[in-house]
Design a protein around this motif. Structure first.
Motif, PDB file in Angstrom:
ATOM      1  N   CYS A   1      11.136   0.637 -10.227  1.00 30.49           N
ATOM      2  CA  CYS A   1      10.927   1.460  -9.034  1.00 30.49           C
ATOM      3  C   CYS A   1      12.270   1.755  -8.366  1.00 30.49           C
TER       4      CYS A   1
ATOM      5  N   HIS B   1       4.741  -6.908  -2.891  1.00 33.58           N
ATOM      6  CA  HIS B   1       6.094  -6.953  -2.315  1.00 33.58           C
ATOM      7  C   HIS B   1       6.345  -5.774  -1.383  1.00 33.58           C
TER       8      HIS B   1
ATOM      9  N   ILE C   1       4.227  -5.289  -7.453  1.00 34.52           N
ATOM     10  CA  ILE C   1       4.945  -4.244  -6.719  1.00 34.52           C
ATOM     11  C   ILE C   1       4.273  -3.982  -5.373  1.00 34.52           C
TER      12      ILE C   1
ATOM     13  N   PHE D   1      11.336  -5.081  -7.156  1.00 33.31           N
ATOM     14  CA  PHE D   1      10.697  -3.823  -7.521  1.00 33.31           C
ATOM     15  C   PHE D   1      11.038  -3.368  -8.938  1.00 33.31           C
TER      16      PHE D   1
ATOM     17  N   ILE E   1       7.505   4.657  -8.148  1.00 35.68           N
ATOM     18  CA  ILE E   1       7.372   3.982  -9.439  1.00 35.68           C
ATOM     19  C   ILE E   1       7.867   4.956 -10.500  1.00 35.68           C
TER      20      ILE E   1
END
Length: 176
Positions: free
Chosen positions: A78, A118, A115, A62, A93
């Motif tokens: 993030c 995932h 992002i 992230f 974020i």
């Protein structure tokens, strides 16, 4: 060490139509943390704390740096947040930016897709939603996130008290 390269075709009008370039996402490590700090200084009007950068080193997939022809040109950072009375987490974020000369090449989209992908794969704990804040006058960022399935859910007055434009919009994308 150079990150793995992915060949892409550039579709912008100011470059030859079939020009190839290398784009790669790299992990943020203690060795390139200085690059991230420098990028954030150029991209954002906020000075991030040492604890911000320490946390970036702990979020794995992230937080990423994006390279264009082996040059560090952007990053996304993030943080995960526990959701009360739930086994899920939210993903915030904190930063996502690309240096101005490298915008409109799909680099921001590539980082955001990484992002989101995932977050969707995350199972222990799962990610319920991804969210962020954008200054209310940043139309380019608002359109970018809307194009990627984020919705404005709230106007946050005086979210950025230190800036001329103080209000922000909260944007969210539900994952699970």
């Amino acid at each position: 060490m150079t990150p793995p390269a992915i060949m892409s075709n550039n579709s912008t009008e100011d470059k030859p139509k079939n020009a190839a370039f290398r784009v790669g996402l790299g992990d943020i490590t203690p060795n390139n943390l200085g690059q991230l700090k420098r990028l954030n200084t150029v991209l954002f009007p906020v000075v991030y704390t040492a604890s911000f950068y320490k946390n970036v080193l702990d979020v794995g997939e992230f937080a990423k740096i994006i390279y264009f022809n082996d040059v560090c040109v952007g990053a996304v950072c993030c943080r995960t947040e526990v959701v009360e009375k739930s086994s899920a987490q939210n993903l915030y974020i904190a930063t996502l930016g690309v240096l101005a000369p490298y915008r409109r090449l799909g680099l921001g989209s590539k980082m955001l897709k990484h992002i989101v992908d995932h977050a969707e794969l995350s199972t222990t704990p799962s990610i319920a939603k991804i969210y962020l804040h954008v200054q209310e006058d940043n139309e380019e960022a608002l359109e970018f996130y809307k194009k990627h399935g984020f919705e404005v859910t709230e106007k946050c007055e005086n979210y950025y008290p230190q800036f001329d434009v103080k209000d922000a919009f909260k944007l969210e994308k539900i994952i699970s």
